[in-house]
Design a protein around this motif. Structure first.
Motif, PDB file in Angstrom:
ATOM      1  N   PRO A  79      -7.184 -13.141  19.857  1.00  0.00           N
ATOM      2  CA  PRO A  79      -8.221 -12.331  19.392  1.00  0.00           C
ATOM      3  C   PRO A  79      -9.340 -12.183  20.290  1.00  0.00           C
ATOM      4  N   GLU A  80      -9.688 -12.860  21.111  1.00  0.00           N
ATOM      5  CA  GLU A  80     -10.572 -13.037  21.886  1.00  0.00           C
ATOM      6  C   GLU A  80     -10.385 -12.036  23.035  1.00  0.00           C
ATOM      7  N   VAL A  81      -9.043 -12.581  23.606  1.00  0.00           N
ATOM      8  CA  VAL A  81      -8.577 -11.515  24.866  1.00  0.00           C
ATOM      9  C   VAL A  81      -8.224 -10.282  24.555  1.00  0.00           C
ATOM     10  N   VAL A  82      -7.827  -9.910  23.224  1.00  0.00           N
ATOM     11  CA  VAL A  82      -7.675  -8.565  22.786  1.00  0.00           C
ATOM     12  C   VAL A  82      -8.897  -8.066  22.988  1.00  0.00           C
ATOM     13  N   GLY A  83     -10.125  -8.468  22.301  1.00  0.00           N
ATOM     14  CA  GLY A  83     -11.391  -7.911  22.375  1.00  0.00           C
ATOM     15  C   GLY A  83     -12.119  -7.813  23.749  1.00  0.00           C
ATOM     16  N   LEU A  84     -11.548  -8.536  24.690  1.00  0.00           N
ATOM     17  CA  LEU A  84     -12.002  -8.428  26.078  1.00  0.00           C
ATOM     18  C   LEU A  84     -11.445  -7.227  26.702  1.00  0.00           C
ATOM     19  N   VAL A  85     -10.120  -7.283  26.475  1.00  0.00           N
ATOM     20  CA  VAL A  85      -9.407  -6.203  27.141  1.00  0.00           C
ATOM     21  C   VAL A  85      -9.690  -4.888  26.518  1.00  0.00           C
ATOM     22  N   CYS A  86     -10.022  -4.648  25.200  1.00  0.00           N
ATOM     23  CA  CYS A  86     -10.572  -3.539  24.528  1.00  0.00           C
ATOM     24  C   CYS A  86     -11.876  -3.075  25.330  1.00  0.00           C
ATOM     25  N   CYS A  87     -12.779  -4.035  25.392  1.00  0.00           N
ATOM     26  CA  CYS A  87     -14.159  -3.892  26.030  1.00  0.00           C
ATOM     27  C   CYS A  87     -13.684  -3.378  27.498  1.00  0.00           C
ATOM     28  N   ALA A  88     -12.868  -4.015  28.257  1.00  0.00           N
ATOM     29  CA  ALA A  88     -12.875  -3.598  29.702  1.00  0.00           C
ATOM     30  C   ALA A  88     -12.191  -2.219  29.707  1.00  0.00           C
ATOM     31  N   ALA A  89     -11.217  -1.839  28.638  1.00  0.00           N
ATOM     32  CA  ALA A  89     -10.439  -0.405  28.997  1.00  0.00           C
ATOM     33  C   ALA A  89     -11.629   0.422  28.377  1.00  0.00           C
ATOM     34  N   LEU A  90     -12.536   0.193  27.719  1.00  0.00           N
ATOM     35  CA  LEU A  90     -13.529   1.425  27.145  1.00  0.00           C
ATOM     36  C   LEU A  90     -14.434   1.391  28.396  1.00  0.00           C
ATOM     37  N   ALA A  91     -14.974   0.423  28.980  1.00  0.00           N
ATOM     38  CA  ALA A  91     -15.914   0.440  30.200  1.00  0.00           C
ATOM     39  C   ALA A  91     -15.157   1.115  31.118  1.00  0.00           C
ATOM     40  N   ALA A  92     -13.694   0.935  31.594  1.00  0.00           N
ATOM     41  CA  ALA A  92     -13.102   1.797  32.621  1.00  0.00           C
ATOM     42  C   ALA A  92     -12.716   3.365  32.454  1.00  0.00           C
ATOM     43  N   LEU A  93     -12.786   3.512  31.104  1.00  0.00           N
ATOM     44  CA  LEU A  93     -12.882   4.870  30.710  1.00  0.00           C
ATOM     45  C   LEU A  93     -14.177   5.448  30.596  1.00  0.00           C
ATOM     46  N   PHE A  94     -15.252   4.738  30.400  1.00  0.00           N
ATOM     47  CA  PHE A  94     -16.642   5.586  30.548  1.00  0.00           C
ATOM     48  C   PHE A  94     -16.909   5.586  31.911  1.00  0.00           C
ATOM     49  N   LEU A  95     -16.534   4.683  32.794  1.00  0.00           N
ATOM     50  CA  LEU A  95     -16.776   4.853  34.332  1.00  0.00           C
ATOM     51  C   LEU A  95     -15.907   5.780  34.993  1.00  0.00           C
ATOM     52  N   THR A  96     -14.735   5.942  34.677  1.00  0.00           N
ATOM     53  CA  THR A  96     -13.886   6.950  35.222  1.00  0.00           C
ATOM     54  C   THR A  96     -14.305   8.477  34.862  1.00  0.00           C
TER      55      THR A  96
END
Length: 81
Positions: free
Chosen positions: A1-18
């Motif tokens: 579950p922690e890895v899924v949360g970190l991946v979701c945060c990383a994907a959201l951050a990448a989306l915002f940064l792009t």
């Protein structure tokens, strides 16, 4: 579950940064300075970016600690039996 949360945060951050910034300063000197900053730091353009990333990563950390608190308190680990 922690890895899924970190991946979701990383994907959201990448989306915002792009998506990046769509607002261009009207003053030519400001526009030149902003373009230089974006050229040197393409993703982490301001300190606010780092603060936002840190805040996003705190959410899965706090959620994980909160959900695991009940199992850690009731397991009896650490008590001198």
């Amino acid at each position: 579950p922690e890895v899924v949360g970190l991946v979701c945060c990383a994907a959201l951050a990448a989306l915002f940064l792009t998506w990046g910034d769509s607002e261009v300063p009207s003053d030519p000197a400001d526009a030149e300075a902003w373009n230089k900053i974006k050229q040197e730091w393409p993703l982490l353009t301001t300190a606010d970016t780092l603060i936002a990333l840190q805040a996003m990563l705190r959410l899965p950390l706090v959620a994980s600690a909160t959900f695991r608190l009940g199992s850690a308190c009731c397991s009896g680990g650490g008590e001198g039996d």
